[in-house]
Design a protein around this motif. Structure first.
Motif, PDB file in Angstrom:
ATOM      1  N   MET A   1       7.497   6.352  -5.468  1.00 26.82           N
ATOM      2  CA  MET A   1       8.565   5.355  -5.485  1.00 26.82           C
ATOM      3  C   MET A   1       7.986   3.974  -5.760  1.00 26.82           C
ATOM      4  O   MET A   1       6.814   3.714  -5.500  1.00 26.82           O
ATOM      5  CB  MET A   1       9.294   5.343  -4.143  1.00 26.82           C
ATOM      6  CG  MET A   1      10.082   6.603  -3.830  1.00 26.82           C
ATOM      7  SD  MET A   1      10.985   6.464  -2.275  1.00 26.82           S
ATOM      8  CE  MET A   1      12.162   5.178  -2.694  1.00 26.82           C
ATOM      9  N   GLN A   2       8.847   3.091  -6.283  1.00 28.72           N
ATOM     10  CA  GLN A   2       8.444   1.719  -6.540  1.00 28.72           C
ATOM     11  C   GLN A   2       9.069   0.781  -5.518  1.00 28.72           C
ATOM     12  O   GLN A   2      10.194   0.993  -5.060  1.00 28.72           O
ATOM     13  CB  GLN A   2       8.867   1.287  -7.949  1.00 28.72           C
ATOM     14  CG  GLN A   2       8.078   1.946  -9.064  1.00 28.72           C
ATOM     15  CD  GLN A   2       8.427   1.368 -10.415  1.00 28.72           C
ATOM     16  OE1 GLN A   2       9.531   0.875 -10.618  1.00 28.72           O
ATOM     17  NE2 GLN A   2       7.497   1.433 -11.352  1.00 28.72           N
ATOM     18  N   CYS A   3       8.327  -0.244  -5.166  1.00 30.20           N
ATOM     19  CA  CYS A   3       8.811  -1.268  -4.241  1.00 30.20           C
ATOM     20  C   CYS A   3      10.018  -1.968  -4.865  1.00 30.20           C
ATOM     21  O   CYS A   3       9.979  -2.372  -6.025  1.00 30.20           O
ATOM     22  CB  CYS A   3       7.697  -2.259  -3.947  1.00 30.20           C
ATOM     23  SG  CYS A   3       8.192  -3.675  -2.933  1.00 30.20           S
ATOM     24  N   LEU A   4      11.077  -2.145  -4.097  1.00 28.76           N
ATOM     25  CA  LEU A   4      12.273  -2.803  -4.604  1.00 28.76           C
ATOM     26  C   LEU A   4      12.061  -4.281  -4.874  1.00 28.76           C
ATOM     27  O   LEU A   4      12.842  -4.895  -5.600  1.00 28.76           O
ATOM     28  CB  LEU A   4      13.422  -2.640  -3.600  1.00 28.76           C
ATOM     29  CG  LEU A   4      14.043  -1.251  -3.477  1.00 28.76           C
ATOM     30  CD1 LEU A   4      15.104  -1.244  -2.388  1.00 28.76           C
ATOM     31  CD2 LEU A   4      14.634  -0.798  -4.805  1.00 28.76           C
ATOM     32  N   LEU A   5      10.990  -4.861  -4.304  1.00 25.63           N
ATOM     33  CA  LEU A   5      10.773  -6.292  -4.440  1.00 25.63           C
ATOM     34  C   LEU A   5       9.739  -6.639  -5.516  1.00 25.63           C
ATOM     35  O   LEU A   5       9.971  -7.508  -6.343  1.00 25.63           O
ATOM     36  CB  LEU A   5      10.362  -6.894  -3.096  1.00 25.63           C
ATOM     37  CG  LEU A   5      11.390  -6.723  -1.963  1.00 25.63           C
ATOM     38  CD1 LEU A   5      10.878  -7.355  -0.687  1.00 25.63           C
ATOM     39  CD2 LEU A   5      12.739  -7.321  -2.361  1.00 25.63           C
ATOM     40  N   CYS A   6       8.593  -5.965  -5.509  1.00 26.16           N
ATOM     41  CA  CYS A   6       7.548  -6.290  -6.489  1.00 26.16           C
ATOM     42  C   CYS A   6       7.427  -5.238  -7.581  1.00 26.16           C
ATOM     43  O   CYS A   6       6.682  -5.436  -8.549  1.00 26.16           O
ATOM     44  CB  CYS A   6       6.198  -6.476  -5.794  1.00 26.16           C
ATOM     45  SG  CYS A   6       5.481  -4.940  -5.146  1.00 26.16           S
ATOM     46  N   HIS A   7       8.104  -4.085  -7.409  1.00 24.52           N
ATOM     47  CA  HIS A   7       8.166  -3.012  -8.402  1.00 24.52           C
ATOM     48  C   HIS A   7       6.836  -2.287  -8.613  1.00 24.52           C
ATOM     49  O   HIS A   7       6.669  -1.564  -9.596  1.00 24.52           O
ATOM     50  CB  HIS A   7       8.698  -3.539  -9.739  1.00 24.52           C
ATOM     51  CG  HIS A   7       9.969  -4.316  -9.608  1.00 24.52           C
ATOM     52  ND1 HIS A   7      11.136  -3.751  -9.154  1.00 24.52           N
ATOM     53  CD2 HIS A   7      10.237  -5.635  -9.843  1.00 24.52           C
ATOM     54  CE1 HIS A   7      12.087  -4.672  -9.122  1.00 24.52           C
ATOM     55  NE2 HIS A   7      11.570  -5.822  -9.524  1.00 24.52           N
ATOM     56  N   GLN A   8       5.893  -2.491  -7.681  1.00 25.01           N
ATOM     57  CA  GLN A   8       4.648  -1.733  -7.727  1.00 25.01           C
ATOM     58  C   GLN A   8       4.862  -0.372  -7.066  1.00 25.01           C
ATOM     59  O   GLN A   8       5.740  -0.201  -6.215  1.00 25.01           O
ATOM     60  CB  GLN A   8       3.537  -2.502  -7.002  1.00 25.01           C
ATOM     61  CG  GLN A   8       3.199  -3.845  -7.624  1.00 25.01           C
ATOM     62  CD  GLN A   8       2.671  -3.718  -9.032  1.00 25.01           C
ATOM     63  OE1 GLN A   8       1.772  -2.917  -9.288  1.00 25.01           O
ATOM     64  NE2 GLN A   8       3.219  -4.503  -9.950  1.00 25.01           N
ATOM     65  N   ASN A   9       4.044   0.592  -7.444  1.00 26.64           N
ATOM     66  CA  ASN A   9       4.139   1.909  -6.832  1.00 26.64           C
ATOM     67  C   ASN A   9       3.788   1.834  -5.355  1.00 26.64           C
ATOM     68  O   ASN A   9       2.867   1.125  -4.961  1.00 26.64           O
ATOM     69  CB  ASN A   9       3.213   2.897  -7.535  1.00 26.64           C
ATOM     70  CG  ASN A   9       3.697   3.255  -8.928  1.00 26.64           C
ATOM     71  OD1 ASN A   9       4.886   3.221  -9.214  1.00 26.64           O
ATOM     72  ND2 ASN A   9       2.764   3.597  -9.806  1.00 26.64           N
ATOM     73  N   ILE A  10       4.548   2.587  -4.556  1.00 26.11           N
ATOM     74  CA  ILE A  10       4.291   2.645  -3.119  1.00 26.11           C
ATOM     75  C   ILE A  10       3.456   3.881  -2.829  1.00 26.11           C
ATOM     76  O   ILE A  10       3.842   5.002  -3.165  1.00 26.11           O
ATOM     77  CB  ILE A  10       5.603   2.703  -2.328  1.00 26.11           C
ATOM     78  CG1 ILE A  10       6.437   1.443  -2.571  1.00 26.11           C
ATOM     79  CG2 ILE A  10       5.324   2.866  -0.827  1.00 26.11           C
ATOM     80  CD1 ILE A  10       7.809   1.477  -1.922  1.00 26.11           C
ATOM     81  N   HIS A  11       2.317   3.667  -2.222  1.00 23.87           N
ATOM     82  CA  HIS A  11       1.441   4.776  -1.835  1.00 23.87           C
ATOM     83  C   HIS A  11       1.563   4.959  -0.328  1.00 23.87           C
ATOM     84  O   HIS A  11       1.025   4.187   0.459  1.00 23.87           O
ATOM     85  CB  HIS A  11      -0.006   4.481  -2.231  1.00 23.87           C
ATOM     86  CG  HIS A  11      -0.176   4.236  -3.699  1.00 23.87           C
ATOM     87  ND1 HIS A  11      -0.132   5.244  -4.643  1.00 23.87           N
ATOM     88  CD2 HIS A  11      -0.360   3.072  -4.392  1.00 23.87           C
ATOM     89  CE1 HIS A  11      -0.294   4.734  -5.850  1.00 23.87           C
ATOM     90  NE2 HIS A  11      -0.434   3.422  -5.730  1.00 23.87           N
ATOM     91  N   HIS A  12       2.306   5.989   0.054  1.00 22.72           N
ATOM     92  CA  HIS A  12       2.570   6.226   1.470  1.00 22.72           C
ATOM     93  C   HIS A  12       1.848   7.484   1.925  1.00 22.72           C
ATOM     94  O   HIS A  12       2.018   8.552   1.333  1.00 22.72           O
ATOM     95  CB  HIS A  12       4.072   6.368   1.732  1.00 22.72           C
ATOM     96  CG  HIS A  12       4.403   6.595   3.174  1.00 22.72           C
ATOM     97  ND1 HIS A  12       4.349   5.594   4.114  1.00 22.72           N
ATOM     98  CD2 HIS A  12       4.772   7.721   3.826  1.00 22.72           C
ATOM     99  CE1 HIS A  12       4.693   6.083   5.287  1.00 22.72           C
ATOM    100  NE2 HIS A  12       4.954   7.373   5.142  1.00 22.72           N
ATOM    101  N   LYS A  13       1.051   7.342   2.970  1.00 20.41           N
ATOM    102  CA  LYS A  13       0.299   8.481   3.509  1.00 20.41           C
ATOM    103  C   LYS A  13       0.872   8.851   4.875  1.00 20.41           C
ATOM    104  O   LYS A  13       0.850   8.048   5.807  1.00 20.41           O
ATOM    105  CB  LYS A  13      -1.177   8.121   3.641  1.00 20.41           C
ATOM    106  CG  LYS A  13      -2.046   9.290   4.100  1.00 20.41           C
ATOM    107  CD  LYS A  13      -3.505   8.869   4.232  1.00 20.41           C
ATOM    108  CE  LYS A  13      -4.104   8.503   2.898  1.00 20.41           C
ATOM    109  NZ  LYS A  13      -5.551   8.202   3.011  1.00 20.41           N
ATOM    110  N   ALA A  14       1.410  10.056   4.977  1.00 24.33           N
ATOM    111  CA  ALA A  14       1.976  10.513   6.246  1.00 24.33           C
ATOM    112  C   ALA A  14       0.859  10.885   7.208  1.00 24.33           C
ATOM    113  O   ALA A  14      -0.129  11.521   6.831  1.00 24.33           O
ATOM    114  CB  ALA A  14       2.888  11.715   6.007  1.00 24.33           C
TER     115      ALA A  14
END
Length: 226
Positions: A1-14
């Protein structure tokens, strides 16, 4: 997914703990860098009248000018800094409805924590609804909260925006709201009143005055920013 504010990819680690909990994986809508650019207000030391960030829990100079016996106080979640200014430019003034999701969960959670009997929102004028297409406040509360349309504006066309007025002009603003719900629904109720930004408090206190005059026991304001 992309950040709604800066449009960079979100790297989320569970985390392992989250995986073992068998809960659905979270889907963040804003990256950590953008989220950290917002400044949370520490409730334990905030002004008990308006929610302003400060180092000790006492009434700030602004709140000392208001009547002390009114059953109203405001809770604010963030300081209005450059990041918050940019957020409102994107959401409120450029009409990017998607970014409501940045704060919607937090706003809804806070409303639930405040545990009021009735949830009301500050309305926008009819002309604003036509040009923008939505009320920025109800945008945060659309998913999961049953807020009541209890207030409306007395004017159809918005004049000079509050954000463009000097403090003295804001304070002189006449009552801009009318009640569009039965007073029996307010009688002895604890009302949560939600708006976007608390600046001088004139708008929130106009609405709170009207609600209290019509029978509410108390009004707790909730604003995203102060």
């Amino acid at each position: 997914m992309q950040c709604l504010l800066c449009h960079q990819n979100i790297h989320h680690k569970a985390s392992l703990q989250w995986l073992l909990s068998w809960q659905p994986l979270p889907h963040p809508v804003v990256c950590a860098t953008c989220w950290q650019s917002f400044t949370r207000i520490e409730r334990s030391t905030a002004c008990p009248g308006c929610g302003r960030a400060q180092t000790s829990r006492r009434l700030c100079p602004d709140c000392q000018r208001w009547p002390s016996n009114q059953p109203f106080h405001n809770v604010a979640l963030f300081t209005y800094n450059d990041a918050m200014h940019n957020y409102f430019q994107q959401y409120k003034f450029r009409g990017d409805y998607r970014v409501r999701a940045v704060f919607s969960t937090l706003m809804q959670t806070t409303v639930n924590q405040l545990a009021g009997d009735v949830v009301l929102t500050i309305p926008v004028t009819a002309s604003t609804m036509v040009t923008r297409g939505f009320n920025q406040v109800t945008g945060w509360l659309t998913d999961g909260l049953n807020q009541v349309d209890g207030l409306a504006t007395l004017v159809q066309e918005k004049g000079v925006a509050q954000s463009q007025k000097a403090r003295q002009d804001r304070m002189a603003t006449p009552q801009p709201f009318k009640l569009v719900m039965g007073t029996e629904r307010l009688r002895q109720q604890r009302v949560i009143l939600v708006d976007d930004i608390y600046t001088t408090g004139r708008t929130m206190r106009h609405a709170a005055d009207l609600i209290i005059e019509n029978g509410a026991k108390s009004v707790t304001g909730l604003t995203l920013a102060r």
